[in-house]
Design a protein around this motif. Structure first.
Motif, PDB file in Angstrom:
ATOM      1  N   GLU A 143     128.382   8.502  38.383  1.00 31.73           N
ATOM      2  CA  GLU A 143     127.560   9.094  39.438  1.00 31.73           C
ATOM      3  C   GLU A 143     126.731  10.279  38.937  1.00 31.73           C
ATOM      4  O   GLU A 143     127.193  11.077  38.124  1.00 31.73           O
ATOM      5  N   GLY A 144     125.496  10.370  39.472  1.00 29.78           N
ATOM      6  CA  GLY A 144     124.648  11.528  39.196  1.00 29.78           C
ATOM      7  C   GLY A 144     124.521  12.389  40.451  1.00 29.78           C
ATOM      8  O   GLY A 144     125.521  12.611  41.137  1.00 29.78           O
ATOM      9  N   GLU A 145     123.297  12.805  40.768  1.00 25.18           N
ATOM     10  CA  GLU A 145     123.079  13.686  41.934  1.00 25.18           C
ATOM     11  C   GLU A 145     122.426  12.907  43.069  1.00 25.18           C
ATOM     12  O   GLU A 145     121.792  11.881  42.845  1.00 25.18           O
ATOM     13  N   LEU A 193     121.999   8.517  46.295  1.00 20.35           N
ATOM     14  CA  LEU A 193     122.736   8.863  45.090  1.00 20.35           C
ATOM     15  C   LEU A 193     122.092   8.207  43.869  1.00 20.35           C
ATOM     16  O   LEU A 193     121.726   7.027  43.908  1.00 20.35           O
ATOM     17  N   HIS A 194     121.969   8.984  42.804  1.00 23.08           N
ATOM     18  CA  HIS A 194     121.452   8.433  41.547  1.00 23.08           C
ATOM     19  C   HIS A 194     122.575   8.379  40.532  1.00 23.08           C
ATOM     20  O   HIS A 194     123.596   9.051  40.677  1.00 23.08           O
ATOM     21  N   THR A 195     122.378   7.576  39.519  1.00 22.06           N
ATOM     22  CA  THR A 195     123.382   7.476  38.457  1.00 22.06           C
ATOM     23  C   THR A 195     123.163   8.633  37.484  1.00 22.06           C
ATOM     24  O   THR A 195     122.124   9.286  37.504  1.00 22.06           O
ATOM     25  N   ASN A 196     124.135   8.877  36.606  1.00 20.93           N
ATOM     26  CA  ASN A 196     123.909   9.866  35.552  1.00 20.93           C
ATOM     27  C   ASN A 196     123.383   9.154  34.301  1.00 20.93           C
ATOM     28  O   ASN A 196     123.238   7.918  34.285  1.00 20.93           O
ATOM     29  N   SER A 197     123.130   9.915  33.258  1.00 16.62           N
ATOM     30  CA  SER A 197     122.411   9.343  32.109  1.00 16.62           C
ATOM     31  C   SER A 197     123.217   8.284  31.351  1.00 16.62           C
ATOM     32  O   SER A 197     122.663   7.506  30.580  1.00 16.62           O
ATOM     33  N   LYS A 198     124.525   8.214  31.594  1.00 17.21           N
ATOM     34  CA  LYS A 198     125.328   7.174  30.923  1.00 17.21           C
ATOM     35  C   LYS A 198     125.029   5.792  31.496  1.00 17.21           C
ATOM     36  O   LYS A 198     125.315   4.779  30.877  1.00 17.21           O
ATOM     37  N   GLY A 250     135.804  11.341  49.797  1.00 23.03           N
ATOM     38  CA  GLY A 250     135.681  12.800  49.819  1.00 23.03           C
ATOM     39  C   GLY A 250     134.287  13.265  49.419  1.00 23.03           C
ATOM     40  O   GLY A 250     133.340  12.481  49.313  1.00 23.03           O
ATOM     41  N   LEU A 251     134.192  14.571  49.191  1.00 29.77           N
ATOM     42  CA  LEU A 251     132.929  15.136  48.700  1.00 29.77           C
ATOM     43  C   LEU A 251     132.748  14.821  47.228  1.00 29.77           C
ATOM     44  O   LEU A 251     131.642  14.619  46.743  1.00 29.77           O
ATOM     45  N   LYS A 252     133.864  14.820  46.510  1.00 28.71           N
ATOM     46  CA  LYS A 252     133.827  14.552  45.061  1.00 28.71           C
ATOM     47  C   LYS A 252     134.857  13.478  44.725  1.00 28.71           C
ATOM     48  O   LYS A 252     135.885  13.355  45.396  1.00 28.71           O
ATOM     49  N   THR A 253     134.590  12.762  43.652  1.00 29.07           N
ATOM     50  CA  THR A 253     135.577  11.810  43.136  1.00 29.07           C
ATOM     51  C   THR A 253     136.668  12.590  42.399  1.00 29.07           C
ATOM     52  O   THR A 253     136.576  13.806  42.259  1.00 29.07           O
ATOM     53  N   CYS A 254     137.639  11.854  41.872  1.00 29.70           N
ATOM     54  CA  CYS A 254     138.699  12.521  41.095  1.00 29.70           C
ATOM     55  C   CYS A 254     138.109  13.204  39.861  1.00 29.70           C
ATOM     56  O   CYS A 254     138.609  14.218  39.405  1.00 29.70           O
ATOM     57  N   GLY A 255     137.056  12.600  39.314  1.00 31.70           N
ATOM     58  CA  GLY A 255     136.409  13.194  38.138  1.00 31.70           C
ATOM     59  C   GLY A 255     135.387  14.258  38.510  1.00 31.70           C
ATOM     60  O   GLY A 255     134.608  14.693  37.670  1.00 31.70           O
ATOM     61  N   ARG A 256     135.365  14.639  39.802  1.00 27.62           N
ATOM     62  CA  ARG A 256     134.465  15.687  40.317  1.00 27.62           C
ATOM     63  C   ARG A 256     132.992  15.281  40.284  1.00 27.62           C
ATOM     64  O   ARG A 256     132.105  16.105  40.086  1.00 27.62           O
ATOM     65  N   ALA A 302     129.790  13.157  42.429  1.00 29.55           N
ATOM     66  CA  ALA A 302     129.416  13.014  43.845  1.00 29.55           C
ATOM     67  C   ALA A 302     130.115  11.808  44.464  1.00 29.55           C
ATOM     68  O   ALA A 302     130.143  10.729  43.862  1.00 29.55           O
ATOM     69  N   ALA A 303     130.679  11.999  45.655  1.00 28.52           N
ATOM     70  CA  ALA A 303     131.356  10.905  46.361  1.00 28.52           C
ATOM     71  C   ALA A 303     130.691  10.674  47.718  1.00 28.52           C
ATOM     72  O   ALA A 303     129.633  11.237  48.003  1.00 28.52           O
ATOM     73  N   SER A 304     131.310   9.839  48.565  1.00 22.46           N
ATOM     74  CA  SER A 304     130.579   9.231  49.686  1.00 22.46           C
ATOM     75  C   SER A 304     130.667   9.949  51.031  1.00 22.46           C
ATOM     76  O   SER A 304     130.046   9.488  51.996  1.00 22.46           O
ATOM     77  N   LEU A 305     131.409  11.047  51.139  1.00 21.06           N
ATOM     78  CA  LEU A 305     131.570  11.690  52.452  1.00 21.06           C
ATOM     79  C   LEU A 305     130.211  11.991  53.104  1.00 21.06           C
ATOM     80  O   LEU A 305     129.360  12.666  52.520  1.00 21.06           O
ATOM     81  N   GLY A 306     130.017  11.438  54.304  1.00 20.53           N
ATOM     82  CA  GLY A 306     128.767  11.660  55.035  1.00 20.53           C
ATOM     83  C   GLY A 306     127.632  10.755  54.583  1.00 20.53           C
ATOM     84  O   GLY A 306     126.526  10.814  55.130  1.00 20.53           O
TER      85      GLY A 306
END
Ligand code: GAL
Length: 402
Positions: A83-85, A92-97, A122-128, A130-134
């Protein structure tokens, strides 16, 4: 009749006293998916946070090249850290990986495979990340636009919201559990709303006895434990703790004792055969977690043993259970379609041990054939029993046909 009226009156009184109903899903899509335990590969156990789009493409290629796809491993699941920002519109966008998820989905589908992804309520995944809340519907739509077929939804930081609410309403002792179920129902609805049939994998480590309600919130599988790791101790702690959960599993809804560690290198072949045999008897999802582009012949022979896979994928869809345990020596069995039964004799001890099982105790009156599943050899029952030396940390897996 009177009894029923009394029960109804009691229930009305309870609702009146503020005991809210647990949320349930009325999905018609979910129950039709995952008629046998899902099989595939996931990036987490080997690559963890380092996984890249190229690694996932390599895994897809390897599934085809090694024959794993044809043995049933079809899901290619990207776990956390893709996940990106979010942009100004919340997309939601992906990160550079992961430069291009749509292209990745196409690449996977072009190989006759299915695409899985990961998020959290939640707000963040376990790896911190961006996650899906809202953003549940927005994310579900995004996944569908990429061709996603499977979502692992990991509770993680949503526990912060649950804890905060519970603290604010200490009188409502079920509030946190209700919120958790609500979060899963919400995403199930969002997935269904996309019109794409998406397998829903709940990951909340077995909290609140999830086996008893995972299907009711639209889950196709649910993790029953904390994370596995590549050690015999952890794998067996998880695997053998599944006793008693069989009644909750069936076509479309499975207990998930976590992904496979076969081939990751810290267990020996005997131990990995125990892992695979136990997961098959448990009708567990078989999601490989190793580097598929570098597999030894031994690893391939364990992951791709068709007779073992057939036990896991048996159409009857019944999970197995413990028959008995004598100290470290355990016997488990799983009913199979057509009246057969799969039996595992597990030696959890530190040295080889003589073990035996009677046909009677696994519910077989007369055996037409008894197969040693790993070797393919036929075995004769003597005086109605099968006896063998089982190596340290090893297993004798049998398939008995009546
Ligand atoms: C854990 C989960 C793992 C993996 C990890 C990713 O909560 O149980 O399977 O998904 O998060 O951060």
């Amino acid at each position: 009749m009177i009894r029923r009226l009394m029960v109804m009156a009691a229930m009305t009184a309870m609702c009146g006293a503020g005991i809210a109903q647990m949320p349930v899903s009325n999905s018609t899509i979910a129950p039709a998916l995952a008629q046998t335990p899902p099989m595939g590969w996931n990036s987490w156990n080997h690559f963890a946070s380092k996984v890249t789009q190229q690694d996932v493409m390599d895994a897809a290629d390897a599934l085809v090249k090694t024959g794993m796809r044809d043995a049933g491993y079809v899901y290619v699941n990207v776990d956390d850290t893709w996940e990106g920002e979010r942009d100004a519109q919340g997309v939601l966008h992906t990160n550079s990986k992961f430069p291009n998820m749509k292209a990745l989905g196409d690449y996977i589908h072009a190989r006759g495979l299915k695409f899985g992804i990961y998020s959290s309520p939640g707000l963040k995944t376990c790896g911190r990340f961006a996650a899906s809340l809202g953003h549940e519907q927005q994310d579900a739509d995004l996944y569908a636009s990429w061709g996603v077929d499977y979502l692992k939804y990991d509770l993680c930081t949503y526990q912060d919201q649950m804890k905060a609410a519970a603290k604010e309403h200490p009188e409502d002792t079920e509030l946190a559990n209700r919120m958790m179920r609500e979060a899963y129902v919400k995403m199930r609805n969002a997935l269904d709303h996309t019109g794409r049939p998406i397998v829903f994998s709940l990951c909340q480590y077995g909290l609140d006895n999830v086996s008893s309600w995972g299907a009711s919130v639209g889950g196709n599988l649910w993790r029953t434990t904390g994370d596995i790791n590549d050690s015999y101790d952890r794998m067996t702690l998880i695997g053998f703790s599944q006793a008693g959960l069989a009644k909750y599993a069936g076509p479309g809804h499975w207990n998930d004792p976590d992904m496979l560690e076969v081939g990751n290198g810290r267990m020996n072949a005997e131990e990995y055969r125990t892992h695979m045999s136990l997961w098959a008897l448990l009708a567990a999802p078989l999601i490989a977690g190793n580097d598929l582009s570098k597999m030894s012949d031994e690893t391939k022979s364990i992951l791709m043993n068709r007779a073992v896979i057939a036990i896991d994928q048996d159409k009857l869809g019944k999970q197995g259970d413990r028959v008995r345990a004598d100290g470290p020596l355990e016997v488990w069995s799983k009913p199979l379609a057509g009246g057969g039964v799969a039996v595992g004799l597990f030696n959890r001890g530190e040295s080889a041990a003589a073990m035996s099982v009677s046909l009677k105790e696994v519910g077989v009156k007369k055996a037409h054939e008894i197969l040693n599943v790993w070797t393919g050899e036929k075995i004769d029952a003597k005086d109605g029993s099968v006896s063998a030396m089982v190596p340290r940390h090893g297993v004798l897996l049998l398939r008995i046909t009546p």
